[in-house]
Design a protein around this motif. Structure first.
Motif, PDB file in Angstrom:
ATOM      1  N   TYR A 137       0.828  -1.202   0.000  1.00  0.00           N
ATOM      2  CA  TYR A 137       0.000   0.000   0.000  1.00  0.00           C
ATOM      3  C   TYR A 137       0.870   1.263   0.000  1.00  0.00           C
ATOM      4  O   TYR A 137       0.669   2.184  -0.795  1.00  0.00           O
ATOM      5  CB  TYR A 137      -0.891   0.035   1.245  1.00  0.00           C
ATOM      6  CG  TYR A 137      -2.008  -0.980   1.308  1.00  0.00           C
ATOM      7  CD1 TYR A 137      -2.450  -1.661   0.179  1.00  0.00           C
ATOM      8  CD2 TYR A 137      -2.642  -1.261   2.523  1.00  0.00           C
ATOM      9  CE1 TYR A 137      -3.484  -2.584   0.255  1.00  0.00           C
ATOM     10  CE2 TYR A 137      -3.673  -2.174   2.607  1.00  0.00           C
ATOM     11  CZ  TYR A 137      -4.086  -2.849   1.467  1.00  0.00           C
ATOM     12  OH  TYR A 137      -5.108  -3.746   1.554  1.00  0.00           O
ATOM     13  N   ARG A 138       1.818   1.284   0.919  1.00  0.00           N
ATOM     14  CA  ARG A 138       2.669   2.480   1.032  1.00  0.00           C
ATOM     15  C   ARG A 138       3.516   2.678  -0.220  1.00  0.00           C
ATOM     16  O   ARG A 138       3.730   3.804  -0.678  1.00  0.00           O
ATOM     17  CB  ARG A 138       3.556   2.361   2.266  1.00  0.00           C
ATOM     18  CG  ARG A 138       2.778   2.334   3.578  1.00  0.00           C
ATOM     19  CD  ARG A 138       3.705   2.253   4.770  1.00  0.00           C
ATOM     20  NE  ARG A 138       4.508   3.461   4.915  1.00  0.00           N
ATOM     21  CZ  ARG A 138       5.525   3.575   5.765  1.00  0.00           C
ATOM     22  NH1 ARG A 138       5.864   2.564   6.536  1.00  0.00           N
ATOM     23  NH2 ARG A 138       6.210   4.691   5.846  1.00  0.00           N
ATOM     24  N   GLU A 139       3.986   1.564  -0.782  1.00  0.00           N
ATOM     25  CA  GLU A 139       4.798   1.650  -1.996  1.00  0.00           C
ATOM     26  C   GLU A 139       3.972   2.167  -3.167  1.00  0.00           C
ATOM     27  O   GLU A 139       4.467   2.930  -4.001  1.00  0.00           O
ATOM     28  CB  GLU A 139       5.385   0.275  -2.324  1.00  0.00           C
ATOM     29  CG  GLU A 139       6.310   0.246  -3.518  1.00  0.00           C
ATOM     30  CD  GLU A 139       7.653   0.919  -3.276  1.00  0.00           C
ATOM     31  OE1 GLU A 139       8.457   0.980  -4.222  1.00  0.00           O
ATOM     32  OE2 GLU A 139       7.904   1.385  -2.138  1.00  0.00           O
ATOM     33  N   VAL A 140       2.714   1.769  -3.230  1.00  0.00           N
ATOM     34  CA  VAL A 140       1.841   2.223  -4.313  1.00  0.00           C
ATOM     35  C   VAL A 140       1.650   3.730  -4.251  1.00  0.00           C
ATOM     36  O   VAL A 140       1.628   4.408  -5.286  1.00  0.00           O
ATOM     37  CB  VAL A 140       0.488   1.490  -4.239  1.00  0.00           C
ATOM     38  CG1 VAL A 140      -0.575   2.223  -5.031  1.00  0.00           C
ATOM     39  CG2 VAL A 140       0.626   0.080  -4.766  1.00  0.00           C
ATOM     40  N   LEU A 141       1.506   4.274  -3.048  1.00  0.00           N
ATOM     41  CA  LEU A 141       1.356   5.717  -2.922  1.00  0.00           C
ATOM     42  C   LEU A 141       2.684   6.443  -3.152  1.00  0.00           C
ATOM     43  O   LEU A 141       2.714   7.539  -3.718  1.00  0.00           O
ATOM     44  CB  LEU A 141       0.799   6.064  -1.539  1.00  0.00           C
ATOM     45  CG  LEU A 141      -0.673   5.711  -1.324  1.00  0.00           C
ATOM     46  CD1 LEU A 141      -1.058   5.915   0.132  1.00  0.00           C
ATOM     47  CD2 LEU A 141      -1.572   6.551  -2.217  1.00  0.00           C
ATOM     48  N   ARG A 142       3.766   5.845  -2.694  1.00  0.00           N
ATOM     49  CA  ARG A 142       5.072   6.501  -2.819  1.00  0.00           C
ATOM     50  C   ARG A 142       5.631   6.390  -4.229  1.00  0.00           C
ATOM     51  O   ARG A 142       6.246   7.331  -4.738  1.00  0.00           O
ATOM     52  CB  ARG A 142       6.045   5.867  -1.825  1.00  0.00           C
ATOM     53  CG  ARG A 142       7.399   6.566  -1.739  1.00  0.00           C
ATOM     54  CD  ARG A 142       8.206   6.025  -0.579  1.00  0.00           C
ATOM     55  NE  ARG A 142       8.599   4.637  -0.793  1.00  0.00           N
ATOM     56  CZ  ARG A 142       9.814   4.276  -1.211  1.00  0.00           C
ATOM     57  NH1 ARG A 142      10.733   5.186  -1.447  1.00  0.00           N
ATOM     58  NH2 ARG A 142      10.112   3.012  -1.364  1.00  0.00           N
ATOM     59  N   ARG A 143       5.409   5.239  -4.852  1.00  0.00           N
ATOM     60  CA  ARG A 143       5.956   5.010  -6.187  1.00  0.00           C
ATOM     61  C   ARG A 143       4.843   4.464  -7.090  1.00  0.00           C
ATOM     62  O   ARG A 143       4.857   3.293  -7.483  1.00  0.00           O
ATOM     63  CB  ARG A 143       7.127   4.028  -6.120  1.00  0.00           C
ATOM     64  CG  ARG A 143       8.302   4.539  -5.282  1.00  0.00           C
ATOM     65  CD  ARG A 143       9.390   3.488  -5.120  1.00  0.00           C
ATOM     66  NE  ARG A 143       9.961   3.066  -6.384  1.00  0.00           N
ATOM     67  CZ  ARG A 143      10.895   3.744  -7.060  1.00  0.00           C
ATOM     68  NH1 ARG A 143      11.348   4.883  -6.566  1.00  0.00           N
ATOM     69  NH2 ARG A 143      11.373   3.298  -8.183  1.00  0.00           N
ATOM     70  N   PRO A 144       3.857   5.295  -7.414  1.00  0.00           N
ATOM     71  CA  PRO A 144       2.723   4.817  -8.212  1.00  0.00           C
ATOM     72  C   PRO A 144       3.166   4.439  -9.621  1.00  0.00           C
ATOM     73  O   PRO A 144       4.199   4.892 -10.117  1.00  0.00           O
ATOM     74  CB  PRO A 144       1.781   6.027  -8.241  1.00  0.00           C
ATOM     75  CG  PRO A 144       2.681   7.203  -8.050  1.00  0.00           C
ATOM     76  CD  PRO A 144       3.764   6.734  -7.118  1.00  0.00           C
ATOM     77  N   SER A 145       2.372   3.600 -10.242  1.00  0.00           N
ATOM     78  CA  SER A 145       2.658   3.165 -11.601  1.00  0.00           C
ATOM     79  C   SER A 145       2.567   4.351 -12.567  1.00  0.00           C
ATOM     80  O   SER A 145       1.509   4.965 -12.720  1.00  0.00           O
ATOM     81  CB  SER A 145       1.658   2.087 -12.022  1.00  0.00           C
ATOM     82  OG  SER A 145       1.659   1.923 -13.418  1.00  0.00           O
ATOM     83  N   LEU A 146       3.667   4.670 -13.215  1.00  0.00           N
ATOM     84  CA  LEU A 146       3.647   5.763 -14.190  1.00  0.00           C
ATOM     85  C   LEU A 146       2.743   5.411 -15.358  1.00  0.00           C
ATOM     86  O   LEU A 146       2.097   6.279 -15.949  1.00  0.00           O
ATOM     87  CB  LEU A 146       5.073   6.047 -14.670  1.00  0.00           C
ATOM     88  CG  LEU A 146       6.065   6.464 -13.580  1.00  0.00           C
ATOM     89  CD1 LEU A 146       7.438   6.720 -14.184  1.00  0.00           C
ATOM     90  CD2 LEU A 146       5.574   7.703 -12.845  1.00  0.00           C
ATOM     91  N   MET A 147       2.693   4.122 -15.699  1.00  0.00           N
ATOM     92  CA  MET A 147       1.807   3.663 -16.761  1.00  0.00           C
ATOM     93  C   MET A 147       0.358   4.004 -16.426  1.00  0.00           C
ATOM     94  O   MET A 147      -0.377   4.553 -17.252  1.00  0.00           O
ATOM     95  CB  MET A 147       1.958   2.151 -16.940  1.00  0.00           C
ATOM     96  CG  MET A 147       0.944   1.495 -17.861  1.00  0.00           C
ATOM     97  SD  MET A 147       0.984  -0.306 -17.688  1.00  0.00           S
ATOM     98  CE  MET A 147       0.183  -0.499 -16.085  1.00  0.00           C
TER      99      MET A 147
END
Length: 632
Positions: free
Chosen positions: A604-614
């Protein structure tokens, strides 16, 4: 980056707060700052503001007008450089001004740059590290500034002119100026990594939208699109989540109302473990009142087909998307979403669907859901590799998080009376066990053929071992459960769905658990059988070896004769069963719902911190494509 910068500071009635805001911008002094202009709502400037200006030969001037807009315009007319306008009670953090100027320099069509308000209270050094490691888009488009803290391009100021002094407020006049610049092809941007924190209540008065809509007919539609775009608030949610202030809503509308399957167990156990072992604030999104009532014992807020509350920062769908309304909710949500894509059976196997069009619609829904997700959770490494290959998503976009098992729910106890629990079912004393649906990939037909051969070759003493099948019919053309109800095979007992006490007793009484599946995304029953110290005979396909390791007896070949021979071996050699049970008990300790919860929380935290640029690029347009005709 532009060489020079002018600071246009709009003072308020709170001189002490104004001094703090001014010092935050001037310490350290931004490179290239040439002058300060004070726009004063009163004829005199508080001397404390002048004293806050560094004694570095930095010129300043106080400009008064009949309104804040007029005072700002006087400063704009006198200036020659890019203008940093500070008119709201916000304090710059770290290198916020440097970041604003850097983003302006790399966007030649930007007329105005707005910072991101930070309400997290996060330590400034930790915040800087967090943002440095993030993959946030450096800037996102806004219709107009939403705060009167903005960096204005001098080149565009000279072209568009000053603010309209006939408008009622500085916010309204600034919005109008940006909309005028848009007519020439310029854009307003929010710099995601330029953070300002409030040091007082923000003004509640908003620009007069009706007046702006009348002047700029396109503005209303543009505003509606921006409000529905989850990218607008992504930076603020990311910084807030860095401290663990993370509110997640699980979309579990897909759960069956009257049956328990592996997907149900995953969602429910994840909720329990996340609540117990993480700081995430969970809520549930369901489709019916019956679902809501069945989930009330979890003690979590539950929303039934309603709008998401404002505090939700992230949506998690713990399963694939099978219907268009479910997909549209995810795409239209104003927050990012993460998707657990558990297996590709329904995507690939036409036998699961009534017809080809149904499968094609599901494949389309899967593709759009995956491309629109800010992150994906795979439930095994095998599952992860397949998702990456099938949907062509970046590897860092997909996180492996294994399922867990509640050891205590299946472990043997001295007080157990499994035979007594099972007595009403009329089962044989010894039996092989299968738990699951009758989809073709579960290989129930192969299991039945192997059992027929087992009976034909059985030379053992005592009662013939039976075969017990637990589960619900899949409803597909390959399903065998309905036929077993009509024409039972000798020794085969189909008992349908059972309660947990009965399920636990079945594991404990079984000679072995049979798992001959041709495909599994994970294989949760493997963990349950290991926790119950039940020997396992299984196939080697897909994710099964990843979960089972060396704690099971693998089928030598996937032929009914060979499998029958191994069933005889398990029935006649109790020492083999004890060895497998001991290995299983040791292996299953690696798979806990606590570990699942902790790794999911990190995802969850990674998704917010490093969201998919795609997905940041694709999601908005996928949503529009599915919800409206492409052309008039």
């Amino acid at each position: 980056m532009a060489t020079h910068l002018e600071l246009l500071f709009v003072s308020t009635q709170d001189a002490a707060a104004d001094v703090e805001r001014l010092r935050a911008v001037l310490t350290p002094r931004p490179e290239g700052l040439t002058r300060i202009s004070f726009a004063c709502p009163t004829p005199t400037l508080d001397r404390r503001l002048v004293e806050a200006v560094p004694q570095q030969s930095l010129p300043w001037e106080a400009l008064h007008g009949t309104s804040a807009v007029q005072a700002v315009n006087r400063a704009l007319l006198l200036g020659r450089e890019d203008v940093l306008l500070l008119a709201h009670p916000l304090v710059a953090l770290g290198g916020a001004v440097v970041e604003l100027r850097a983003v302006l320099a790399e966007n030649d069509r930007a007329c105005a740059l707005v910072p991101t308000p930070d309400y997290s209270g996060f330590d400034e050094s930790e915040r800087a590290r967090w943002l440095e490691e993030s993959r946030l888009p450096r800037a996102v488009c806004l219709p107009t500034p939403d705060l009167s803290v903005v960096l204005l391009s001098r080149a565009v100021l000279d072209m568009v002119g000053t603010l309209d002094e006939t408008l009622g407020s500085l916010e309204e006049a600034l919005s109008d100026w940006c909309l005028r610049a848009q007519r020439l092809g310029f854009i307003t941007l929010r710099a995601s990594r330029a953070l300002f924190r409030p040091n007082g209540p923000l003004p509640s008065d908003l620009p007069d939208m009706s007046r702006l809509d009348a002047r700029h007919p396109y503005f209303r539609g543009q505003r509606e699109v921006s409000l529905a775009d989850m990218r607008t608030g992504l930076a603020a949610r990311t910084v807030a989540s860095a401290r663990g202030d993370l509110s997640v809503c699980l979309d579990i509308r897909y759960l069956p109302e009257d049956a328990i399957n592996g997907t149900s167990v995953y969602a429910i156990e994840l909720c329990r473990a996340m609540t117990q072992h993480t700081s995430a604030r969970l809520s549930l999104y369901v489709g019916t009142e019956k679902q809501r009532k069945s989930l009330e014992p979890l003690g979590l807020p539950i929303y039934v087909n309603s709008g998401l509350p404002d505090h939700v920062q992230l949506l998690h769908r713990p399963a694939q998307v099978f219907s268009l309304p479910h997909l549209q909710m995810l795409l239209h949500a104003q927050v990012p979403y993460i998707l657990s894509y558990q297996d590709l059976i329904s995507y690939r196997a036409g036998s699961v669907w009534p017809g080809g069009e149904d499968q094609a619609r599901y494949q389309l829904a899967s593709y759009v859901a995956v491309r629109g997700a800010q992150g994906l959770i795979a439930i095994s490494d095998h599952n992860r590799r397949e998702v990456i290959r099938e949907f062509h998503v970046p590897e860092e976009h997909v996180h492996t998080v294994h399922h867990g098992v509640d050891m205590a729910a299946f472990a043997r106890q001295p007080t157990d009376d499994s035979a007594g629990v099972l007595q009403p079912l009329g089962l044989p004393r010894r039996f092989f066990l299968f738990i699951g649906s009758d989809y073709a990939h579960k290989n129930v037909k192969l299991l039945l053929a192997a059992y027929v051969n087992f009976r034909a070759r059985w030379k053992g003493h005592g009662e013939m071992p039976g075969l017990v099948l637990v589960g619900h019919p899949s409803g597909t053309q390959d399903g065998v459960f309905p036929f077993l109800r009509q024409q039972p095979l000798p020794g085969v007992h189909f008992v349908g769905g059972v309660s947990h006490p009965v399920l636990r007793a079945l594991y404990h009484q079984a000679i072995a658990y049979m798992y001959l599946s041709a495909y599994e995304g994970f294989g949760l029953p493997l963990l349950e059988a290991m926790a119950a110290e039940t020997p396992i005979l299984c196939s080697r396909f897909s994710s099964i070896p990843e979960v089972a390791g060396d704690a099971v007896l693998y089928a030598d070949t996937m032929s009914d004769l060979a499998i029958a021979g191994q069933m005889i071996q398990l029935a006649e050699e109790p020492s083999l069963g004890r060895t497998l049970a001991a290995k299983g008990k040791a292996r299953v300790a690696q798979f806990t719902w606590k570990q699942t919860a902790l790794k999911t929380y990190e995802a969850y935290r990674e998704v917010l911190r490093r969201p998919s640029l795609m997905s940041l690029t694709d999601r908005r347009f996928l949503k529009e494509f599915l919800s409206r005709p492409l052309l008039p």
